[in-house]
Design a protein around this motif. Structure first.
Motif, short mmCIF file in Angstrom:
data_model
loop_
_atom_site.label_atom_id
_atom_site.label_comp_id
_atom_site.label_asym_id
_atom_site.label_seq_id
_atom_site.Cartn_x
_atom_site.Cartn_y
_atom_site.Cartn_z
N ASN A 2 0.83 -1.20 0.00
CA ASN A 2 0.00 0.00 0.00
C ASN A 2 0.87 1.26 0.00
N ILE A 3 0.24 2.41 -0.11
CA ILE A 3 0.99 3.67 -0.25
C ILE A 3 1.83 3.97 0.99
N LEU A 4 1.36 3.61 2.18
CA LEU A 4 2.15 3.82 3.39
C LEU A 4 3.41 2.96 3.36
N GLU A 5 3.26 1.70 2.97
CA GLU A 5 4.42 0.81 2.88
C GLU A 5 5.41 1.29 1.83
N LEU A 6 4.91 1.74 0.69
CA LEU A 6 5.79 2.29 -0.35
C LEU A 6 6.55 3.51 0.17
N SER A 7 5.84 4.38 0.88
CA SER A 7 6.46 5.59 1.42
C SER A 7 7.52 5.26 2.46
N GLN A 8 7.28 4.22 3.23
CA GLN A 8 8.25 3.80 4.24
C GLN A 8 9.47 3.14 3.59
N GLN A 9 9.25 2.42 2.51
CA GLN A 9 10.33 1.69 1.84
C GLN A 9 11.21 2.58 0.97
N ARG A 10 10.63 3.59 0.34
CA ARG A 10 11.37 4.43 -0.59
C ARG A 10 12.44 5.27 0.12
N PHE A 11 13.62 5.32 -0.47
CA PHE A 11 14.70 6.15 0.05
C PHE A 11 15.52 6.65 -1.13
N SER A 12 16.41 7.58 -0.88
CA SER A 12 17.28 8.11 -1.94
C SER A 12 18.42 7.14 -2.17
N ALA A 13 18.27 6.31 -3.19
CA ALA A 13 19.28 5.29 -3.52
C ALA A 13 20.44 5.94 -4.25
N ARG A 14 21.63 5.72 -3.74
CA ARG A 14 22.82 6.32 -4.32
C ARG A 14 23.89 5.30 -4.72
N LYS A 15 23.43 4.11 -5.09
CA LYS A 15 24.33 3.09 -5.66
C LYS A 15 23.48 2.02 -6.31
N TYR A 16 23.77 1.74 -7.57
CA TYR A 16 22.96 0.82 -8.36
C TYR A 16 23.81 -0.29 -8.94
N THR A 17 23.17 -1.40 -9.29
CA THR A 17 23.85 -2.47 -9.99
C THR A 17 23.86 -2.12 -11.49
N ALA A 18 24.58 -2.90 -12.25
CA ALA A 18 24.63 -2.69 -13.70
C ALA A 18 23.43 -3.29 -14.42
N GLU A 19 22.59 -4.04 -13.70
CA GLU A 19 21.43 -4.68 -14.32
C GLU A 19 20.51 -3.63 -14.94
N PRO A 20 20.16 -3.80 -16.20
CA PRO A 20 19.28 -2.81 -16.84
C PRO A 20 17.87 -2.83 -16.25
N VAL A 21 17.20 -1.72 -16.36
CA VAL A 21 15.79 -1.63 -16.00
C VAL A 21 15.00 -2.20 -17.17
N SER A 22 14.11 -3.12 -16.88
CA SER A 22 13.36 -3.76 -17.96
C SER A 22 12.41 -2.77 -18.63
N GLN A 23 12.08 -3.04 -19.87
CA GLN A 23 11.12 -2.20 -20.58
C GLN A 23 9.76 -2.24 -19.91
N ALA A 24 9.38 -3.41 -19.38
CA ALA A 24 8.10 -3.53 -18.68
C ALA A 24 8.06 -2.63 -17.45
N ASP A 25 9.15 -2.61 -16.68
CA ASP A 25 9.21 -1.73 -15.50
C ASP A 25 9.17 -0.27 -15.92
N LEU A 26 9.93 0.09 -16.94
CA LEU A 26 9.94 1.47 -17.41
C LEU A 26 8.56 1.88 -17.91
N ASP A 27 7.92 1.02 -18.68
CA ASP A 27 6.57 1.34 -19.19
C ASP A 27 5.59 1.55 -18.03
N TYR A 28 5.67 0.71 -17.01
CA TYR A 28 4.79 0.83 -15.85
C TYR A 28 5.02 2.17 -15.14
N ILE A 29 6.28 2.49 -14.90
CA ILE A 29 6.63 3.74 -14.23
C ILE A 29 6.13 4.94 -15.03
N LEU A 30 6.36 4.94 -16.33
CA LEU A 30 5.94 6.07 -17.16
C LEU A 30 4.43 6.19 -17.24
N GLU A 31 3.72 5.08 -17.18
CA GLU A 31 2.25 5.15 -17.16
C GLU A 31 1.77 5.78 -15.85
#
Length: 169
Positions: A2-31
């Protein structure tokens, strides 16, 4: 989640893996971004997906930080200054507010998909305007998106008490 759990989980991430973001994830985010509300439904925005190595290299000139370069993709969030709704009582333009609402939709949608994000507003505006020249659009923020590295630093989420931020009259 739920939105409260998402808000609690989200943080400013400052280190990422090299794994690409999938097109499905990008499409979902942009929608989710597309569905964000805006003043008078003007939608005074554009979201530039930066994924190619050449474009990423240019973008990193505007914000040159080691952690920033680790993201597999970025979204530059831009407002259209000519399409922003302006409040008539004090001539306050709402473009930055509208884009910020859409950005938070972006960040929470990415969190829901197990991805990390970080608001970046401290970039060199001159370099940014050279990278994305426009008479109408202005960059508001850069959002790096990616799979969070296991050793990504996580600052403790400090928030004011509810009594400090809420007032009833």
């Amino acid at each position: 989640m739920n939105i409260l759990e998402l808000s609690q989980q989200r943080f400013s991430a400052r280190k990422y893996t090299a794994e690409p973001v999938s097109q499905a994830d990008l499409d979902y985010i942009l929608e989710c971004v597309r569905l964000a509300p805006s003043a008078v439904n003007k939608q005074p925005w554009k979201f530039v997906v930066v994924r190619s190595e050449e474009a990423k290299s240019k973008l990193c000139q505007a914000y040159d930080r080691e952690w920033f370069r680790s993201a597999p993709l970025y979204i530059v969030c831009m407002k259209n200054n000519k399409e922003c709704w302006t409040r008539r009582y004090d001539d306050k333009p709402h473009g930055d507010i509208d884009v910020a609402i859409a950005i938070e939709h972006l960040c929470l949608a990415a969190t829901e998909r197990g991805l990390g994000t970080c608001w970046v507003c401290n970039y060199n505006t001159k370099i940014m305007s050279e990278l994305l020249p426009s008479d109408d659009f202005e960059a508001v923020a850069i959002i790096p998106i990616g799979h969070i590295a296991e050793d990504c630093p996580r600052a403790e989420k400090k928030r004011k008490a509810i009594e400090e931020i809420v007032e009833e009259i």
